[in-house]
Design a protein around this motif. Structure first.
Motif, PDB file in Angstrom:
ATOM      1  N   PRO A 200      53.335  43.450  30.255  1.00 32.08           N
ATOM      2  CA  PRO A 200      54.508  42.568  30.350  1.00 32.08           C
ATOM      3  C   PRO A 200      54.473  41.698  31.587  1.00 32.08           C
ATOM      4  O   PRO A 200      54.210  42.183  32.700  1.00 32.08           O
ATOM      5  N   GLY A 201      54.712  40.417  31.404  1.00 31.37           N
ATOM      6  CA  GLY A 201      54.787  39.485  32.519  1.00 31.37           C
ATOM      7  C   GLY A 201      53.467  38.948  33.003  1.00 31.37           C
ATOM      8  O   GLY A 201      53.447  38.068  33.869  1.00 31.37           O
ATOM      9  N   VAL A 202      52.338  39.431  32.470  1.00 35.61           N
ATOM     10  CA  VAL A 202      51.021  38.983  32.930  1.00 35.61           C
ATOM     11  C   VAL A 202      50.622  37.720  32.165  1.00 35.61           C
ATOM     12  O   VAL A 202      50.689  37.679  30.934  1.00 35.61           O
ATOM     13  N   VAL A 203      50.222  36.700  32.903  1.00 36.17           N
ATOM     14  CA  VAL A 203      49.794  35.429  32.310  1.00 36.17           C
ATOM     15  C   VAL A 203      48.535  34.959  33.033  1.00 36.17           C
ATOM     16  O   VAL A 203      48.206  35.443  34.116  1.00 36.17           O
ATOM     17  N   ASP A 204      47.840  34.011  32.415  1.00 37.68           N
ATOM     18  CA  ASP A 204      46.698  33.317  33.021  1.00 37.68           C
ATOM     19  C   ASP A 204      45.626  34.289  33.502  1.00 37.68           C
ATOM     20  O   ASP A 204      45.248  34.320  34.681  1.00 37.68           O
ATOM     21  N   VAL A 205      45.130  35.118  32.580  1.00 37.95           N
ATOM     22  CA  VAL A 205      44.004  36.005  32.888  1.00 37.95           C
ATOM     23  C   VAL A 205      42.725  35.185  32.753  1.00 37.95           C
ATOM     24  O   VAL A 205      42.352  34.767  31.654  1.00 37.95           O
ATOM     25  N   LEU A 206      42.054  34.933  33.873  1.00 38.38           N
ATOM     26  CA  LEU A 206      40.891  34.053  33.900  1.00 38.38           C
ATOM     27  C   LEU A 206      39.682  34.799  34.458  1.00 38.38           C
ATOM     28  O   LEU A 206      39.772  35.464  35.497  1.00 38.38           O
ATOM     29  N   LEU A 207      38.566  34.695  33.749  1.00 38.73           N
ATOM     30  CA  LEU A 207      37.301  35.266  34.177  1.00 38.73           C
ATOM     31  C   LEU A 207      36.303  34.136  34.375  1.00 38.73           C
ATOM     32  O   LEU A 207      36.007  33.385  33.440  1.00 38.73           O
ATOM     33  N   ALA A 208      35.803  33.998  35.590  1.00 40.35           N
ATOM     34  CA  ALA A 208      34.835  32.948  35.895  1.00 40.35           C
ATOM     35  C   ALA A 208      33.453  33.412  35.445  1.00 40.35           C
ATOM     36  O   ALA A 208      32.884  34.350  36.027  1.00 40.35           O
ATOM     37  N   GLU A 209      32.913  32.777  34.408  1.00 45.02           N
ATOM     38  CA  GLU A 209      31.601  33.137  33.887  1.00 45.02           C
ATOM     39  C   GLU A 209      30.510  32.486  34.734  1.00 45.02           C
ATOM     40  O   GLU A 209      30.568  31.298  35.045  1.00 45.02           O
TER      41      GLU A 209
ATOM     42  N   LEU B 231      37.681  37.692  38.679  1.00 38.55           N
ATOM     43  CA  LEU B 231      38.695  37.823  37.640  1.00 38.55           C
ATOM     44  C   LEU B 231      40.060  37.737  38.305  1.00 38.55           C
ATOM     45  O   LEU B 231      40.357  38.518  39.216  1.00 38.55           O
ATOM     46  N   THR B 232      40.876  36.795  37.885  1.00 33.47           N
ATOM     47  CA  THR B 232      42.213  36.602  38.456  1.00 33.47           C
ATOM     48  C   THR B 232      43.252  36.664  37.350  1.00 33.47           C
ATOM     49  O   THR B 232      42.975  36.324  36.193  1.00 33.47           O
ATOM     50  N   TRP B 233      44.457  37.097  37.716  1.00 35.40           N
ATOM     51  CA  TRP B 233      45.577  37.093  36.773  1.00 35.40           C
ATOM     52  C   TRP B 233      46.879  36.923  37.545  1.00 35.40           C
ATOM     53  O   TRP B 233      46.992  37.301  38.709  1.00 35.40           O
ATOM     54  N   ASN B 234      47.836  36.296  36.878  1.00 35.04           N
ATOM     55  CA  ASN B 234      49.123  35.966  37.489  1.00 35.04           C
ATOM     56  C   ASN B 234      50.242  36.711  36.776  1.00 35.04           C
ATOM     57  O   ASN B 234      50.053  37.310  35.702  1.00 35.04           O
ATOM     58  N   VAL B 235      51.419  36.652  37.371  1.00 30.87           N
ATOM     59  CA  VAL B 235      52.633  37.198  36.765  1.00 30.87           C
ATOM     60  C   VAL B 235      53.684  36.097  36.716  1.00 30.87           C
ATOM     61  O   VAL B 235      53.684  35.177  37.539  1.00 30.87           O
ATOM     62  N   LYS B 236      54.560  36.198  35.753  1.00 32.61           N
ATOM     63  CA  LYS B 236      55.596  35.193  35.563  1.00 32.61           C
ATOM     64  C   LYS B 236      56.895  35.670  36.192  1.00 32.61           C
ATOM     65  O   LYS B 236      57.489  36.650  35.772  1.00 32.61           O
ATOM     66  N   LEU B 237      57.325  34.963  37.241  1.00 35.02           N
ATOM     67  CA  LEU B 237      58.569  35.282  37.945  1.00 35.02           C
ATOM     68  C   LEU B 237      59.426  34.027  38.004  1.00 35.02           C
ATOM     69  O   LEU B 237      59.005  33.002  38.562  1.00 35.02           O
ATOM     70  N   ASP B 238      60.628  34.107  37.438  1.00 33.61           N
ATOM     71  CA  ASP B 238      61.558  32.968  37.440  1.00 33.61           C
ATOM     72  C   ASP B 238      60.893  31.712  36.869  1.00 33.61           C
ATOM     73  O   ASP B 238      60.929  30.625  37.454  1.00 33.61           O
ATOM     74  N   ASN B 239      60.223  31.913  35.716  1.00 29.17           N
ATOM     75  CA  ASN B 239      59.559  30.808  35.005  1.00 29.17           C
ATOM     76  C   ASN B 239      58.456  30.153  35.831  1.00 29.17           C
ATOM     77  O   ASN B 239      58.090  29.003  35.580  1.00 29.17           O
ATOM     78  N   GLU B 240      57.908  30.863  36.800  1.00 29.41           N
ATOM     79  CA  GLU B 240      56.798  30.373  37.599  1.00 29.41           C
ATOM     80  C   GLU B 240      55.651  31.378  37.552  1.00 29.41           C
ATOM     81  O   GLU B 240      55.872  32.584  37.545  1.00 29.41           O
ATOM     82  N   SER B 241      54.426  30.855  37.533  1.00 32.80           N
ATOM     83  CA  SER B 241      53.234  31.692  37.515  1.00 32.80           C
ATOM     84  C   SER B 241      52.802  31.966  38.955  1.00 32.80           C
ATOM     85  O   SER B 241      52.425  31.052  39.689  1.00 32.80           O
ATOM     86  N   VAL B 242      52.866  33.233  39.335  1.00 30.82           N
ATOM     87  CA  VAL B 242      52.570  33.643  40.708  1.00 30.82           C
ATOM     88  C   VAL B 242      51.266  34.436  40.715  1.00 30.82           C
ATOM     89  O   VAL B 242      51.123  35.413  39.974  1.00 30.82           O
ATOM     90  N   PRO B 243      50.261  34.073  41.538  1.00 30.33           N
ATOM     91  CA  PRO B 243      49.010  34.845  41.609  1.00 30.33           C
ATOM     92  C   PRO B 243      49.257  36.253  42.133  1.00 30.33           C
ATOM     93  O   PRO B 243      49.985  36.442  43.107  1.00 30.33           O
ATOM     94  N   LEU B 244      48.630  37.236  41.477  1.00 32.50           N
ATOM     95  CA  LEU B 244      48.814  38.617  41.898  1.00 32.50           C
ATOM     96  C   LEU B 244      47.487  39.359  41.991  1.00 32.50           C
ATOM     97  O   LEU B 244      47.087  39.789  43.065  1.00 32.50           O
ATOM     98  N   GLY B 245      46.767  39.524  40.881  1.00 31.95           N
ATOM     99  CA  GLY B 245      45.544  40.320  40.865  1.00 31.95           C
ATOM    100  C   GLY B 245      44.305  39.472  41.050  1.00 31.95           C
ATOM    101  O   GLY B 245      44.225  38.349  40.564  1.00 31.95           O
ATOM    102  N   CYS B 246      43.323  40.034  41.750  1.00 26.09           N
ATOM    103  CA  CYS B 246      42.053  39.335  41.978  1.00 26.09           C
ATOM    104  C   CYS B 246      40.945  40.373  42.148  1.00 26.09           C
ATOM    105  O   CYS B 246      41.028  41.232  43.027  1.00 26.09           O
TER     106      CYS B 246
END
Length: 294
Positions: A29-38, A74-89
């Protein structure tokens, strides 16, 4: 046909590298923009040149990793107040960025300029390592050769450390250590494969390496870990409780927020009216002034 097979095999590489963690993150829940740099695999000549330049032999598992992909991000963000905030790296530096932690002294530097080697003495190293029977931490001087694997978002450095090295001799045995912001060493794993599994298991959450330190991550990092990594976070808390390293206030919400029943205050009984005449009378008197007989 061979080109098609190679392309299909290359597409399966990211799924094997991430161990399916991308699908798990996308379903959280709340996780967006999961990106893996190939990235393309590293060339063998670049690995050989690195070993010759640094006079070290790469571990076999790390060599196989670089022959599969030249680094990992590998990076992923979370959605807080309709904004994508970077969290995991999750990051592993490429071969070109696997630079020594201690850069050589410049020619034009002052002869008495302070360096990390000035902080290196046996007592401080033992205190930073934690337990007395722990593995001997790396040294900042020529006794160790240290290379940065991950900068950990500025919260420290994960390093590939060759301890007990001798100048002019090829170093072969290496370990994975974490250098925190106070320049204290903390042991992580003996092999890169074990560290990679730890890195994937902790989802690249902020300050996850501090779980292997006596003081642990910050309260904010603990909140993120309890939200997105409840199983591992709970087991780590149980280990710290058993060791007696941390003291947490245990709060029972059912008791803390339970409405207290009001105790009825006892009503005061009305006091009986007292007359001055009754107070003046003595028991058995008739109310008339007494006559003193001679």
């Amino acid at each position: 046909m061979d080109g098609t097979k190679d392309s299909l095999a290359f597409k399966c590489v990211p799924e094997r590298l991430t161990l399916g963690i991308t699908r798990i993150l996308e379903n959280m829940p709340g996780v967006v923009d999961v990106l893996l740099a190939e990235r393309e695999p590293a060339e063998k000549m670049s690995l050989l040149s690195w070993e010759q330049k640094n006079n070290c032999i790469l571990p076999e598992d790390l060599r196989d990793f670089y022959l599969t992909t030249d680094g990992f991000t590998l990076t992923w963000n979370v959605k807080l107040d309709n904004e994508s905030v970077p969290l995991g790296c999750i990051t592993v530096n490429s071969v070109g960025r696997l630079q020594p932690l201690l850069q050589p002294t410049r020619v034009f530097s002052l002869p008495n300029a302070p360096s990390l080697a000035d902080l290196d003495w046996e007592e401080s190293s033992a205190e930073c390592a934690g337990l007395a029977n722990a593995s001997t931490p790396p040294h900042f001087d020529s006794r160790s050769r240290i290379f940065e694997l991950d900068s950990s978002g500025g919260n420290g450095k994960v390093c590939l450390a060759y301890k007990n090295s001798t100048p002019g001799v090829v170093a072969q045995q290496s370990e994975i250590w974490f250098l925190d912001r106070s320049l204290c060493w903390h042991f992580l794993t003996t092999t890169f494969s074990s560290y990679y599994r730890l890195m994937i298991t902790h989802l690249g959450l902020p300050e996850w390496q501090y779980s292997f330190t006596p003081y642990g991550p910050s309260p904010q990092a603990k909140q993120w870990a309890s939200l997105y990594q409840p199983l591992t976070f709970t087991s780590e808390l149980s280990l710290t409780h058993s060791a007696g390293d941390s003291h947490l206030n245990k709060l029972d919400p059912t008791k803390a927020f339970k409405a207290k029943a009001k105790v009825p205050t006892p009503k005061k009984k009305p006091s009986a009216p007292c007359s001055l005449a009754s107070n003046a009378k003595s028991p058995g008197s008739s109310g008339r002034p007494g006559v003193v007989k001679r």
